[in-house]
Design a protein around this motif. Structure first.
Motif, PDB file in Angstrom:
ATOM      1  N   GLU A  70       0.865  -1.174   0.000  1.00 44.03           N
ATOM      2  CA  GLU A  70       0.000   0.000   0.000  1.00 44.03           C
ATOM      3  C   GLU A  70       0.904   1.228   0.000  1.00 44.03           C
ATOM      4  O   GLU A  70       1.878   1.294   0.757  1.00 44.03           O
ATOM      5  CB  GLU A  70      -0.900   0.015   1.233  1.00 44.03           C
ATOM      6  CG  GLU A  70      -1.813   1.231   1.300  1.00 44.03           C
ATOM      7  CD  GLU A  70      -2.676   1.270   2.556  1.00 44.03           C
ATOM      8  OE1 GLU A  70      -3.452   2.241   2.708  1.00 44.03           O
ATOM      9  OE2 GLU A  70      -2.567   0.345   3.389  1.00 44.03           O
ATOM     10  N   VAL A  71       0.587   2.215  -0.838  1.00 42.97           N
ATOM     11  CA  VAL A  71       1.440   3.392  -0.991  1.00 42.97           C
ATOM     12  C   VAL A  71       0.672   4.652  -0.629  1.00 42.97           C
ATOM     13  O   VAL A  71      -0.490   4.821  -1.025  1.00 42.97           O
ATOM     14  CB  VAL A  71       1.978   3.508  -2.436  1.00 42.97           C
ATOM     15  CG1 VAL A  71       2.824   4.776  -2.601  1.00 42.97           C
ATOM     16  CG2 VAL A  71       2.794   2.275  -2.804  1.00 42.97           C
ATOM     17  N   VAL A  72       1.320   5.529   0.119  1.00 42.54           N
ATOM     18  CA  VAL A  72       0.789   6.854   0.421  1.00 42.54           C
ATOM     19  C   VAL A  72       1.720   7.870  -0.218  1.00 42.54           C
ATOM     20  O   VAL A  72       2.928   7.869   0.059  1.00 42.54           O
ATOM     21  CB  VAL A  72       0.718   7.101   1.945  1.00 42.54           C
ATOM     22  CG1 VAL A  72       0.224   8.523   2.225  1.00 42.54           C
ATOM     23  CG2 VAL A  72      -0.180   6.086   2.614  1.00 42.54           C
ATOM     24  N   MET A  73       1.180   8.722  -1.084  1.00 45.62           N
ATOM     25  CA  MET A  73       1.994   9.740  -1.729  1.00 45.62           C
ATOM     26  C   MET A  73       2.121  10.950  -0.802  1.00 45.62           C
ATOM     27  O   MET A  73       1.140  11.441  -0.249  1.00 45.62           O
ATOM     28  CB  MET A  73       1.386  10.164  -3.065  1.00 45.62           C
ATOM     29  CG  MET A  73       1.372   9.052  -4.107  1.00 45.62           C
ATOM     30  SD  MET A  73       3.028   8.378  -4.481  1.00 45.62           S
ATOM     31  CE  MET A  73       3.788   9.776  -5.340  1.00 45.62           C
ATOM     32  N   THR A  74       3.345  11.407  -0.632  1.00 45.91           N
ATOM     33  CA  THR A  74       3.644  12.546   0.225  1.00 45.91           C
ATOM     34  C   THR A  74       4.373  13.605  -0.597  1.00 45.91           C
ATOM     35  O   THR A  74       4.796  13.351  -1.716  1.00 45.91           O
ATOM     36  CB  THR A  74       4.503  12.113   1.425  1.00 45.91           C
ATOM     37  OG1 THR A  74       5.642  11.395   0.950  1.00 45.91           O
ATOM     38  CG2 THR A  74       3.711  11.219   2.376  1.00 45.91           C
ATOM     39  N   SER A  75       4.534  14.789  -0.020  1.00 42.95           N
ATOM     40  CA  SER A  75       5.123  15.894  -0.769  1.00 42.95           C
ATOM     41  C   SER A  75       6.633  15.740  -0.896  1.00 42.95           C
ATOM     42  O   SER A  75       7.270  15.024  -0.117  1.00 42.95           O
ATOM     43  CB  SER A  75       4.794  17.220  -0.082  1.00 42.95           C
ATOM     44  OG  SER A  75       5.443  17.297   1.178  1.00 42.95           O
ATOM     45  N   ASP A  76       7.197  16.468  -1.866  1.00 39.85           N
ATOM     46  CA  ASP A  76       8.640  16.420  -2.051  1.00 39.85           C
ATOM     47  C   ASP A  76       9.367  17.420  -1.163  1.00 39.85           C
ATOM     48  O   ASP A  76      10.577  17.604  -1.286  1.00 39.85           O
ATOM     49  CB  ASP A  76       9.009  16.643  -3.522  1.00 39.85           C
ATOM     50  CG  ASP A  76       8.540  17.990  -4.060  1.00 39.85           C
ATOM     51  OD1 ASP A  76       7.992  18.798  -3.273  1.00 39.85           O
ATOM     52  OD2 ASP A  76       8.710  18.237  -5.272  1.00 39.85           O
TER      53      ASP A  76
END
Length: 266
Positions: A70-76
């Motif tokens: 499972e992937v959670v996209m976060t800011s750069d």
């Protein structure tokens, strides 16, 4: 007490770009990416309610979803794994009582390291964060010293009080030891294992604190807690015969593969 394990992973590493997607060959010859091996280590932890990979990179997202994570996209804009864990926990709606940061460059982390860490944090209500430490034997200490002599950033060392409260973490070898040790001899140096367990309040406060001089100079995110007066609990763990190392430099690939071969880990 609900436990979330977050594996922060970024592609644009300063020392080793693309590190999460580097492949490591196990004892049976199976090549798996670093992020997959770290995810498998997280999934082996007893008592974890959820395991997610937190990243800002589509290449890592695609690879992680390809092996079932499972992937959670976060800011750069996250400058370290703790900030990425804080953002991931918020993105998931919060609600977890303990958030574990199992960094994506430590695929040999035994499950009991994390289990002991969570248990230690539960026993100490004054600690907002806990992290494991492993006593070095002479062979491990020699490896630390060799890395530093050759200008490589190897493992991190930790010093702490009799009650386990962290006093300092460093990429140098501390405390100073004035003699050599036999390979199997216990030393007074402790290897800091790059895993953290946070209480949500401490984790949520972390991104708002400025980067202090100790964190800036050492490049160690846990020092921000200490610079802001938070108690960091060091939990001593046992190797039980397992070798342990993080992937910090390209030279560590062969070291990790050798360790996996010796331990029969595929």
């Amino acid at each position: 007490m609900s436990v979330l394990i977050v594996i922060p992973a970024r592609y644009a590493s300063t020392r080793y770009p693309g590190k999460p997607l580097v492949k490591l060959r196990g004892a049976g010859g199976q090549a798996r990416t670093l992020i997959e091996r770290s995810w498998r280590a997280a999934c082996a932890v007893a008592g974890a309610d959820r395991v997610v990979v937190a990243t800002d990179d589509d290449r890592i997202k695609t690879a992680a979803e390809g092996f079932g994570a499972e992937v959670v996209m976060t800011s750069d804009t996250c400058v370290n794994g703790t900030e990425r864990c804080a953002e991931a926990h918020e993105a998931l709606g919060g609600g977890y009582e303990i958030v574990v940061n199992l960094q994506g460059d430590a695929p040999l982390t035994p499950h009991w390291f994390v289990e002991d860490l969570v248990a230690g944090l539960r026993r100490d209500p004054e600690a907002g964060i806990a992290t494991p430490v492993l006593r070095c034997n002479g062979e491990m200490l020699s490896g630390f010293k060799e890395d530093r002599l050759n200008g490589r950033v190897g493992g991190t060392t930790a010093v702490f009080s009799a009650e386990g409260a962290a006093l300092y973490f460093s990429k140098e070898v501390v405390p100073f030891t004035g003699r050599d040790f036999a390979p199997d001899e216990a030393t007074p140096v402790f290897h800091h294992v790059g895993v953290y367990a946070y209480r949500p309040g401490a984790l949520a406060a972390y991104p708002a604190w400025p980067v202090g001089p100790l964190e800036r100079n050492e490049g160690l995110e846990q020092l921000r807690f200490m610079e802001n007066g938070r108690r960091v609990l060091c939990v001593e763990v046992e190797s039980r015969g397992r070798q342990f190392w993080e992937l910090n430099n390209p030279e560590d690939v062969s070291r990790l593969e050798s360790m996996m071969a010796q331990m029969g880990l595929d």
